[in-house]
Design an enzyme around this catalytic site. Sequence first.
Site, mmCIF file in Angstrom:
data_model
loop_
_atom_site.group_PDB
_atom_site.id
_atom_site.type_symbol
_atom_site.label_atom_id
_atom_site.label_comp_id
_atom_site.label_asym_id
_atom_site.label_seq_id
_atom_site.Cartn_x
_atom_site.Cartn_y
_atom_site.Cartn_z
ATOM 1 N N LEU A 53 -4.551 -8.717 -23.803
ATOM 2 C CA LEU A 53 -4.843 -8.336 -24.776
ATOM 3 C C LEU A 53 -6.129 -7.165 -24.770
ATOM 4 O O LEU A 53 -6.765 -6.945 -25.935
ATOM 5 C CB LEU A 53 -5.375 -9.587 -25.615
ATOM 6 C CG LEU A 53 -4.336 -10.549 -25.488
ATOM 7 C CD1 LEU A 53 -4.832 -12.051 -26.319
ATOM 8 C CD2 LEU A 53 -3.186 -10.223 -26.319
ATOM 9 N N TYR A 103 -5.170 7.223 -29.684
ATOM 10 C CA TYR A 103 -5.116 5.815 -29.614
ATOM 11 C C TYR A 103 -3.533 5.689 -29.310
ATOM 12 O O TYR A 103 -3.436 4.881 -28.537
ATOM 13 C CB TYR A 103 -5.633 5.025 -30.866
ATOM 14 C CG TYR A 103 -5.279 3.702 -30.971
ATOM 15 C CD1 TYR A 103 -6.032 2.810 -29.918
ATOM 16 C CD2 TYR A 103 -4.597 3.159 -31.701
ATOM 17 C CE1 TYR A 103 -5.738 1.433 -30.021
ATOM 18 C CE2 TYR A 103 -4.397 1.786 -31.834
ATOM 19 C CZ TYR A 103 -4.609 0.983 -30.948
ATOM 20 O OH TYR A 103 -4.599 -0.391 -30.937
ATOM 21 N N GLY A 282 -21.736 -50.844 -68.150
ATOM 22 C CA GLY A 282 -21.539 -51.194 -69.288
ATOM 23 C C GLY A 282 -21.054 -50.350 -70.525
ATOM 24 O O GLY A 282 -20.785 -50.482 -71.539
#
Length: 369
Positions: A53, A103, A282
């Site tokens: 990778l 690239y 209550g």
Amino acid sequence: MKILVTGAKGFIGKNLVAELRNRKYTDIFEYYRDSNPSLLDIYCKEADFVFHLAGVNRPKEQSEFMECNFGSTSALLNTLKKHKNNCPVMMSSSIQAELDNPYGKSKKAGENLLFDYSKETGAKVLIYRFPNVFGKWCRPNYNSAVATFCYNIAHDLPIIVNDPSVVMNLVYIDDVVNELINALEGKENRNGDFCEVPIVHTITLGEIVDLIYSFKKSREELSIPNISDAVTKKLYSTYLSYLPKEQFSYELKMNVDNRGSFTEFIKTTDRGQVSVNISKPGITKGNHWHHTKNEKFLVVSGKGVIRFRKTDSEEIIEYFVSGDKMEVVDIPPGYTHNIENLGDTDMVTIMWANEPFDPEKPDTYYLEV
């Protein structure tokens, strides 16, 4: 099995290593930029599978594309050959390998090198041309639009969108990792000479930005994104991973009176609304009925009684509830109802309604039980 992961500290590598450990793979060789180069020799000798990778996509000099992307692949394969280790090799490439840019050329050169290596040694090779990968732990303001948008919007920083109509193909990091582990186990998804992640999301840049801004706004609206839509679900998880550390929490508006409090928590257009009701000892709340609106009550702390009476009947139905026994009570339409705290501590009730409260159409009518 001994697994070598190059680029182990990168976005994909970090997620992959974490999930490999979750799945009880323990012999993982993590190799990354700051590793001692001598470790590569040791790891290549012992590895049973290689995830390659390592690479660069935003170097200071364009020459570094070829030096790093092609050079690192060459060094890895030469070291494997040195030790006559013909274990399978997976390589991370890019859809840009088809493009004529520095690239893309460097990635294409790495692919060709790996294919030649396979022909020479007989080793199994798996080359993935990833589109745009997104998810947690991706570096923002670097080379990922999604990571940058999530980070900047979460941190109240500006973003730049030159053309919102640009279509992007996205793969989510969890889907990538699942596919890579499938490859490790011999169940890769092949398409011709290459392998691919089977789940790809197609969405425009503008749609991505709109979704991320809606995630930010959802806190104010108490809304939840439509996570039945896969890409929305994954983008929302990604966005949350970029929240500032001091902004994980957000306050809710508590409507407080002498009876206790009522706080809206979550509102959705198609799954109703969730609220938290706190009643003091209550205290009785409710005494109203609905035509269509329906609810679910769940007492999670304290004890009390939920009473019902059909609007045209004198019969009173009682359900005694307690946080000691989790029990959901449905509130059907057409029954006036109330809830009384019978304990000596606050009673906390989670309340779900099938629709968000609309002050223009409350569908709520006062009537004593």
